[in-house]
Design a protein around this motif. Structure first.
Motif: not given
Length: 484
Positions: A38-39, A47, A49-50, A52, A99
């Motif tokens: 996760t970001n 979040e 990512p992208d 995912d 996201p």
């Protein structure tokens, strides 16, 4: 009938798992794709990512379909289960406007804030993945716990304008809700192309991941508790009513319409703590395990079983590796070290802490429910170890059962699909055919008495003695961090 198959999708915290089952509950093929890390774009924000979540489901689906040797037309449907407490913001065409927020993101525990003009819909992870599969703006009602304007008695959006305003999500931004076991839509051509799943197969609503796991474990009795050993560890009991204003559990939707799952307090980063410790040991552990043809977990199990007694020679672990939002000072700790202690002691101490903590939580829930437990079922990857199973039996003083399919969410999703598509006439009939017990671990009376005394007289008292120190250190380190 036996020539039909069902796909169970289980999108969890760490990976997407897609399994294809026959109607006897046997896995005929499966695929798995780990989620990307996760970001953390800002404090409190976590979040995916992208794209995912969808990408991982698509990759796992392709793997499962590649291994599938049956006829594609024999696949009757898909049961779709995803992780709960996520929030997805979608544009008018259903694509992501931002996201997907993880369940660990602080924003999902707060009312929605409309700061992006291109956001048309606010939904869950299951709503988003349903749309990717079907193109429909529909979702299961049974995945809306938390900050959503839902009436938990009617399983539909609240009719109160006050409640809608409180959660700040206008009705036109919400998906249409359906009950578990109903068809949400059918696989579109574009979804078929990226997943390998045949076009036009019905996608059936399930529930939140814990409820679907409970269904897949076969725990419909009010005298059986399920302990789910995941990143978040929870204890659950099935029920028929929707109690309010309770203290030691909360009421979750079950995977059966208008029934409920009573869920105890749990352990945040539960089995993650085992993974964390294993990774700390590094390549040496992996090398030793490989030499014996074992996984690292099996090697640690063997070391602990052979060399460490119940109680880990006085070493005790407190599993606050992720502090709750209302007690940010909480920290994980290990207390009671002396010269005897090895990595096997640390490992067993972590397992014992999981069982002791869950015994306390489940016991409090049962007392409030006036429930008398007869046995427990343990699911999740942690239940693969015999040591963990025996510790749970000894701590609870009850038979601990492990099913053939112990990653039960994908099986539970398939059971929802089986009943929804009328391949079985009831959930009870589907469970009878599809859920199988692999083995049962019975408690040893002397060890149970020791654990019971340890839990009540020592283990439950640790944080009362350490919270004051942790509060002071939290303030000190926070002040120091602000200056650094």
């Amino acid at each position: 009938m036996n020539e039909k198959y069902l796909i169970g999708v289980d999108l969890g915290s760490q990976s997407a798992k897609v399994a294809i089952f026959d109607l006897d509950g046997n896995v005929v093929s499966e695929g798995k794709e780990r989620l990307r890390p996760t970001n953390l774009p800002a404090p409190g924000k976590v979040e995916h990512p992208d794209d995912d979540l969808w990408d991982s489901v698509a990759a796992a689906s392709r793997e499962a379909m590649t291994q599938f040797t049956g006829h594609p037309e024999s696949i009757a449907g898909i049961g779709l289960c995803t992780i709960r407490f996520c929030r997805a913001l979608l544009k008018e065409d259903g694509t992501l406007a931002a996201p997907v927020m993880s369940w660990m993101d602080e924003r999902v525990s707060q009312p929605y804030e409309h700061t992006q003009p291109d956001v048309k819909y606010v939904t869950t992870s299951s709503g988003y993945i349903t749309h990717r599969f079907t193109g429909e703006f529909r979702d299961t009602a049974a995945n809306y716990q938390g900050m959503w304007p839902i009436d938990t008695d009617t399983w539909d959006w609240s009719e109160s304008d006050r409640i809608i305003d409180e959660f700040k999500i206008p009705r036109e931004m919400l998906f249409t809700l359906q009950n578990p076991g109903t068809v949400l839509g059918r696989v579109t051509k574009s979804a078929a192309e990226v997943t390998g799943i045949p076009e036009n197969i019905p996608v059936v609503a399930t529930a939140n991941d814990k409820a679907v796991e409970a269904l897949g474990s076969g725990t419909l009795s009010e005298n059986t508790a399920l302990v789910s050993l995941g990143t978040y560890i929870a204890g659950m009991i099935h029920g028929k009513t929707n109690p309010k204003n309770v203290n030691h559990f909360w009421t979750n939707f079950a995977a059966m319409p208008y029934e409920y799952l009573y869920e105890s307090n749990g352990i945040r980063r539960g089995m993650w703590t085992v993974s964390w410790f294993k990774e700390l040991l590094g390549k040496e552990l992996v090398k030793k395990a490989d030499q014996l043809g074992m996984s690292p977990e099996e090697y640690l199990d063997m070391e602990a079983q052979e060399n460490v007694p119940a109680g880990s020679d006085g070493l005790m672990t407190v599993l606050d590796w992720l502090a709750p939002p209302d007690q940010p000072f909480k920290k994980g700790m290990m207390i009671g070290f002396d010269g005897r202690h090895t990595r096997a002691h640390i490992y067993r101490s972590i397992l014992e802490a999981i069982a002791l903590t869950m015994k306390t939580h489940v016991e409090a829930m049962c007392k409030e429910l006036d429930a008398d437990l007869k046995d427990i079922v343990i699911t999740g990857g942690g239940s693969n170890g015999d040591l963990m199973m025996q510790i749970f039996a000894d701590v609870f003083g009850l038979p601990a059962k492990r099913n053939v399919i112990n990653g039960a969410a994908s099986l539970g999703a398939s059971i929802n699909a089986a009943v929804g598509l009328e391949l079985y006439s009831s959930y009870e009939e589907a469970i009878e055919h599809m859920v199988k017990i692999r083995d049962t671990f019975h408690p040893e009376s002397d060890t149970h008495e020791f654990y019971d005394q340890l839990n009540k007289e020592v283990f439950q008292q640790i944080t009362a003695s350490t919270d004051g120190v942790l509060k002071r250190s939290y303030d000190l380190f926070r002040s120091w961090d602000s200056k650094s």
